[in-house]
Design a protein around this motif. Structure first.
Motif, short mmCIF file in Angstrom:
data_model
loop_
_atom_site.label_atom_id
_atom_site.label_comp_id
_atom_site.label_asym_id
_atom_site.label_seq_id
_atom_site.Cartn_x
_atom_site.Cartn_y
_atom_site.Cartn_z
N ARG A 1 36.17 109.29 39.69
CA ARG A 1 37.40 110.07 39.59
C ARG A 1 38.63 109.24 39.93
O ARG A 1 39.69 109.41 39.33
CB ARG A 1 37.34 111.29 40.51
CG ARG A 1 36.26 112.29 40.15
CD ARG A 1 36.54 113.66 40.75
NE ARG A 1 36.64 113.63 42.20
CZ ARG A 1 35.60 113.81 43.02
NH1 ARG A 1 34.39 113.99 42.51
NH2 ARG A 1 35.76 113.79 44.33
N THR A 2 38.49 108.31 40.87
CA THR A 2 39.64 107.52 41.33
C THR A 2 40.25 106.70 40.21
O THR A 2 41.47 106.60 40.10
CB THR A 2 39.21 106.60 42.49
OG1 THR A 2 38.72 107.41 43.56
CG2 THR A 2 40.38 105.76 42.97
N HIS A 3 39.41 106.11 39.40
CA HIS A 3 39.91 105.17 38.39
C HIS A 3 39.82 105.68 36.96
O HIS A 3 40.23 104.98 36.04
CB HIS A 3 39.13 103.85 38.50
CG HIS A 3 39.19 103.21 39.85
ND1 HIS A 3 40.34 102.66 40.35
CD2 HIS A 3 38.23 103.06 40.80
CE1 HIS A 3 40.11 102.16 41.57
NE2 HIS A 3 38.84 102.41 41.86
N ALA B 1 43.57 101.98 27.24
CA ALA B 1 42.12 101.98 27.46
C ALA B 1 41.38 102.39 26.19
O ALA B 1 40.33 101.82 25.87
CB ALA B 1 41.78 102.92 28.61
N ILE B 2 41.91 103.38 25.49
CA ILE B 2 41.30 103.79 24.23
C ILE B 2 41.34 102.66 23.22
O ILE B 2 40.34 102.37 22.54
CB ILE B 2 41.99 105.06 23.70
CG1 ILE B 2 41.63 106.26 24.58
CG2 ILE B 2 41.61 105.32 22.24
CD1 ILE B 2 42.40 107.53 24.24
N ILE C 1 34.95 115.09 35.11
CA ILE C 1 36.09 114.87 35.99
C ILE C 1 36.85 116.17 36.21
O ILE C 1 37.18 116.56 37.34
CB ILE C 1 37.03 113.80 35.40
CG1 ILE C 1 36.30 112.46 35.26
CG2 ILE C 1 38.29 113.66 36.25
CD1 ILE C 1 35.94 111.79 36.54
N ASP C 2 37.14 116.88 35.12
CA ASP C 2 37.88 118.14 35.21
C ASP C 2 37.15 119.17 36.06
O ASP C 2 37.77 119.97 36.76
CB ASP C 2 38.13 118.71 33.80
CG ASP C 2 39.09 117.85 32.99
OD1 ASP C 2 39.83 117.06 33.59
OD2 ASP C 2 39.08 117.98 31.74
N ALA C 3 35.81 119.16 35.98
CA ALA C 3 35.01 120.12 36.74
C ALA C 3 34.85 119.72 38.20
O ALA C 3 34.36 120.51 39.01
CB ALA C 3 33.64 120.28 36.10
N ARG D 1 43.17 106.04 34.55
CA ARG D 1 43.82 104.77 34.23
C ARG D 1 42.94 103.88 33.38
O ARG D 1 43.41 103.20 32.47
CB ARG D 1 44.22 104.06 35.52
CG ARG D 1 44.91 102.70 35.30
CD ARG D 1 45.45 102.14 36.62
NE ARG D 1 44.38 102.01 37.60
CZ ARG D 1 43.57 100.95 37.69
NH1 ARG D 1 43.69 99.95 36.83
NH2 ARG D 1 42.64 100.89 38.63
N GLN D 2 41.63 103.87 33.67
CA GLN D 2 40.75 102.92 33.00
C GLN D 2 40.08 103.47 31.75
O GLN D 2 39.50 102.70 30.98
CB GLN D 2 39.67 102.44 33.98
CG GLN D 2 40.22 101.65 35.15
CD GLN D 2 39.13 101.04 36.01
OE1 GLN D 2 37.96 101.03 35.64
NE2 GLN D 2 39.53 100.51 37.17
N VAL D 3 40.15 104.78 31.54
CA VAL D 3 39.44 105.38 30.40
C VAL D 3 40.35 106.18 29.48
O VAL D 3 40.18 106.15 28.27
CB VAL D 3 38.29 106.28 30.91
CG1 VAL D 3 37.58 106.97 29.75
CG2 VAL D 3 37.29 105.47 31.72
N MET D 4 41.35 106.88 30.02
CA MET D 4 42.07 107.89 29.25
C MET D 4 43.41 107.44 28.68
O MET D 4 43.99 108.14 27.86
CB MET D 4 42.27 109.14 30.11
CG MET D 4 40.97 109.77 30.59
SD MET D 4 39.99 110.47 29.25
CE MET D 4 40.75 112.10 29.14
#
Length: 214
Positions: A181-183, A193-194, A171-173, A186-189
């Protein structure tokens, strides 16, 4: 009156947290660190003598922040499964918050940089041993199913830690698909989510897999 050099070492270390992920061991220079921290380069040598000593202090200090928290989580009273949940969640949030620096350490280590290799050799076994022991305690308390210890450590790290390190790096790259990238954040980080992934991982460990080797 405080000495003029007071807190200069801390300012340099803060600058190191910013610049090291961008440049790595080879590209990081004393001059850039001093300029970023707003200090004279001579003060760098006064406090750290060499870039190698600086990097040891930088990486070691960051690791001890994490490890002290993990040690507290592991030492709590109560069922091992509860301590395991807190331990894994703290580890994952630390990886998320410092992912760019951690990825740089890996890159440096793979490139043969001595300080990065030394750091990983000295420190990775410490938190892995604690995670392994917590999982063993949870098994002894019959909170999770029996499994080979390396298999379940690898599963936990893959399920919980990998998304916040390697997927986040894509994503960062800017190379991940737009839909991801859109979600992603919110859904992972997020903390929530964790926590959900930790709960899902522990739920999976509770159930034996039919036909699996033990």
């Amino acid at each position: 009156m405080p000495r003029p050099s007071q807190h200069v070492d801390l300012a340099l270390l803060e600058s190191g947290r910013v610049l090291y992920p961008l440049h790595g061991s080879v590209g990081l220079s004393v001059r850039s660190l001093a300029e970023h921290a707003g200090v004279n380069a001579g003060m760098f040598h006064y406090h750290f003598r060499t870039k190698e000593n600086f990097l040891r202090t930088l990486l070691g200090g960051l690791y001890e922040e994490m490890f002290s928290g993990l040690r507290v989580e592991a030492a709590h009273q109560g069922p091992a499964i509860d301590r395991l949940q807190g331990f894994i969640g703290l580890l994952a949030r630390f990886l998320r918050d410092h992912r760019q620096l951690i990825v740089r350490v890996w890159m440096d280590a793979l490139g043969g940089e001595p300080i990065a290799n030394e750091f990983l050799r000295n420190n990775m076994p410490r938190h892995l041993a604690m995670l392994t022991e917590l999982l063993a305690q949870a098994e002894r308390e019959r909170a999770i199913a029996p499994r080979p210890e390396v298999q379940r450590v690898a599963f936990v790290l893959g399920a919980v830690g990998m998304p916040v390190i390697f997927a986040a790096s894509l994503i960062d790259a800017g190379v991940a698909p737009q839909a991801l990238r859109t979600h992603f954040n919110r859904q992972v980080m997020t903390d929530a989510a964790i926590a959900e992934r930790v709960a899902l991982a522990l739920q999976a460990l509770r159930s034996p897999v039919e036909g699996a080797r033990t």
